[in-house]
Design a protein around this motif. Structure first.
Motif, PDB file in Angstrom:
ATOM      1  N   THR A  25       0.793  -1.189   0.077  1.00 14.63           N
ATOM      2  CA  THR A  25      -0.056  -0.040   0.080  1.00 14.63           C
ATOM      3  C   THR A  25       1.073   1.328   0.102  1.00 14.63           C
ATOM      4  O   THR A  25       1.831   1.120   0.671  1.00 14.63           O
ATOM      5  N   PHE A  41      -5.688  -3.009   4.464  1.00 12.70           N
ATOM      6  CA  PHE A  41      -7.152  -2.835   3.869  1.00 12.70           C
ATOM      7  C   PHE A  41      -7.944  -3.715   4.934  1.00 12.70           C
ATOM      8  O   PHE A  41      -9.461  -3.265   4.793  1.00 12.70           O
ATOM      9  N   ASP A  44      -9.283  -0.505   7.223  1.00 16.75           N
ATOM     10  CA  ASP A  44     -10.170   0.197   6.388  1.00 16.75           C
ATOM     11  C   ASP A  44     -11.401  -0.296   6.305  1.00 16.75           C
ATOM     12  O   ASP A  44     -12.368   0.532   6.468  1.00 16.75           O
ATOM     13  N   ARG A  45     -11.459  -1.504   6.156  1.00 15.32           N
ATOM     14  CA  ARG A  45     -12.801  -2.076   6.047  1.00 15.32           C
ATOM     15  C   ARG A  45     -13.756  -2.120   7.221  1.00 15.32           C
ATOM     16  O   ARG A  45     -14.784  -1.837   7.426  1.00 15.32           O
ATOM     17  N   LEU A  99      -9.159  -5.475  -0.165  1.00 13.30           N
ATOM     18  CA  LEU A  99      -9.214  -4.123  -0.842  1.00 13.30           C
ATOM     19  C   LEU A  99     -10.535  -3.813  -1.535  1.00 13.30           C
ATOM     20  O   LEU A  99     -11.057  -2.818  -1.373  1.00 13.30           O
ATOM     21  N   ALA A 102     -13.229  -3.406   0.941  1.00 19.25           N
ATOM     22  CA  ALA A 102     -13.293  -1.779   1.628  1.00 19.25           C
ATOM     23  C   ALA A 102     -13.700  -0.858   0.671  1.00 19.25           C
ATOM     24  O   ALA A 102     -14.644   0.153   0.958  1.00 19.25           O
ATOM     25  N   ILE A 103     -13.243  -0.988  -0.483  1.00 19.01           N
ATOM     26  CA  ILE A 103     -13.713   0.375  -1.418  1.00 19.01           C
ATOM     27  C   ILE A 103     -15.265   0.098  -1.786  1.00 19.01           C
ATOM     28  O   ILE A 103     -15.899   0.996  -1.631  1.00 19.01           O
ATOM     29  N   HIS A 107     -17.738   2.933  -0.878  1.00 20.22           N
ATOM     30  CA  HIS A 107     -18.180   3.948  -2.090  1.00 20.22           C
ATOM     31  C   HIS A 107     -19.454   4.975  -1.957  1.00 20.22           C
ATOM     32  O   HIS A 107     -19.559   5.832  -2.789  1.00 20.22           O
ATOM     33  N   LEU A 152      -8.036   6.576   5.862  1.00 19.38           N
ATOM     34  CA  LEU A 152      -7.818   5.400   5.048  1.00 19.38           C
ATOM     35  C   LEU A 152      -6.677   5.176   4.129  1.00 19.38           C
ATOM     36  O   LEU A 152      -5.900   6.289   3.927  1.00 19.38           O
ATOM     37  N   GLU A 155      -5.093   3.585  -1.635  1.00 18.07           N
ATOM     38  CA  GLU A 155      -5.914   2.636  -2.545  1.00 18.07           C
ATOM     39  C   GLU A 155      -7.343   2.700  -2.362  1.00 18.07           C
ATOM     40  O   GLU A 155      -8.183   2.709  -3.278  1.00 18.07           O
ATOM     41  N   VAL A 156      -7.805   2.627  -1.066  1.00 18.73           N
ATOM     42  CA  VAL A 156      -9.247   2.485  -0.755  1.00 18.73           C
ATOM     43  C   VAL A 156      -9.824   4.050  -1.142  1.00 18.73           C
ATOM     44  O   VAL A 156     -10.811   4.142  -1.634  1.00 18.73           O
ATOM     45  N   GLY A 184     -10.060  -1.467  -7.409  1.00 19.00           N
ATOM     46  CA  GLY A 184     -10.950  -0.531  -7.563  1.00 19.00           C
ATOM     47  C   GLY A 184     -11.677  -0.352  -8.819  1.00 19.00           C
ATOM     48  O   GLY A 184     -12.850   0.032  -8.760  1.00 19.00           O
TER      49      GLY A 184
END
Length: 351
Positions: A25, A41, A44-45, A99, A102-103, A107, A152, A155-156, A184
């Motif tokens: 990351t 990640f 982040d989630r 990842l 999480a995104i 979103h 975060l 990448e997220v 992503g």
């Protein structure tokens, strides 16, 4: 070697070279010590799932305002369906499931009440530049955690801001519209797959359209049921994508891609812009517009509502009043907006 490092080693051993390994990351804006158990990640989630904005999604409109039936989608169930599709695709392609998840879970954190009707009114009265992807990034960067944000990974955050461009292309040509990770980019497609499927489902359930109105090419190629359509679209993406010049390019067959494009055009014309749906959004836009201007002129009321929502930190980070009001309007749920409107504008009994 701690548990996180063991997970990172496992990713290195089994993940496709096109996937984004957690250990690689680009990091967070504010440096912090890594978790000994969870990868970056996964952290982040969890931060997204435990956020106030995530919980509020359960009372935000997907397509139909205040539906009486329990089976209609909300912004939260939409988010969960996007997450499941993205994880399935990422797993099948040996990419980073955490990842992608999480995104997907983050979103729509900045989506307004009353669906895209709320987004449209803020574009009209606040700024033409307002969009729910940008607002979702504001939520995780600025609004959550009493103005400190969730901090975060890059990448997220990148996947969140690039997950949508309205009625833009399913697979955009402009590289600037593409997320920096394959995961992503998968979320962007998963988002479209999810809403094509469940919005069609809900539109039939509500009586806005009938099953026999769906274009024949759509039912013939991608299926008649939710399960058939999801299976067809996911498999087509997984088996059509391929490595070209050292890069994994997401692709779909002309047949399935064409049917998806046809179905999306059908939904925009016959569902999202239908008289039955549109007339309710007209009412919703009036509510949000009047709340916006009232709070703009009443600082005490604004401070009270921000404190009640747990986002009073927005007042202390140098934001213009217009931006603070916009953040508040975008954060509230459908039922909160209706209750606040009633409290402010409806007469109260005096005896």
């Amino acid at each position: 070697m701690n548990i996180r490092e063991q997970f990172e080693k496992r990713e290195k051993n089994f993940m496709s070279p096109f996937g984004c390994q957690s250990a690689q990351t680009r990091g967070r804006e504010r440096k912090e010590a890594p978790c000994p158990i969870r990868t970056a990640f996964q952290v982040d989630r969890d931060r997204i799932v435990y956020s106030n904005a995530f919980r509020r999604l359960k009372h935000k409109t997907q397509v139909f305002l205040n539906p009486l039936g329990d089976e209609y989608r909300t912004r939260l169930t939409h988010t969960l369906e996007v997450s499941q599709i993205a994880r399935t695709i990422a797993r099948a392609m040996f990419l980073n499931e955490d990842l992608a998840e999480a995104i997907a879970l983050g979103h729509d954190l900045g989506h307004t009440p009353f669906g895209h009707g709320g987004e449209n009114v803020l574009q009209e009265i606040h700024s033409p530049e307002f969009s729910h992807p940008k607002q979702s990034l504001r939520v995780v960067d600025v609004i959550e955690n009493d103005g400190r944000g969730l901090n975060l990974t890059h990448e997220v955050r990148d996947g969140i801001i690039k997950h949508s461009k309205g009625y833009g292309k399913i697979l955009p040509d402009d590289p600037n519209e593409l997320a920096c990770t394959i995961e992503g980019r998968i979320v962007r497609i998963s988002d479209i797959m999810a809403y094509l499927n469940h919005d069609l489902d809900d539109a039939i359930r509500s009586g806005v359209i009938r099953q026999d109105q769906i274009p024949e090419v759509c039912t013939r190629i991608i299926g008649r049921t939710h399960q058939d359509r999801a299976t067809t679209m996911i498999r087509d993406l997984v088996f059509s994508s391929q490595a070209v010049d050292g890069e994994l390019r997401l692709a779909m067959s002309d047949e399935v891609f064409g049917a998806m494009t046809t179905l999306r055009a059908f939904l925009y014309k016959n569902v999202y812009r239908s008289a039955k749906v549109h007339k309710e959004f007209v009412k919703a836009k009036k509510i949000l517009s009047e709340l916006y201007f009232y709070l703009l002129d009443n600082e005490t009321a604004l401070e009270s509502e921000l404190a009640r929502m747990g986002i009073s930190g927005c007042l202390n980070n140098g934001q213009p009043r217009e931006q603070v009001v916009c953040d508040f309007i975008a954060s509230i749920t459908d039922r909160y907006a209706l209750g606040l409107y009633k409290k402010i504008f409806f007469p109260s009994p005096t005896v």
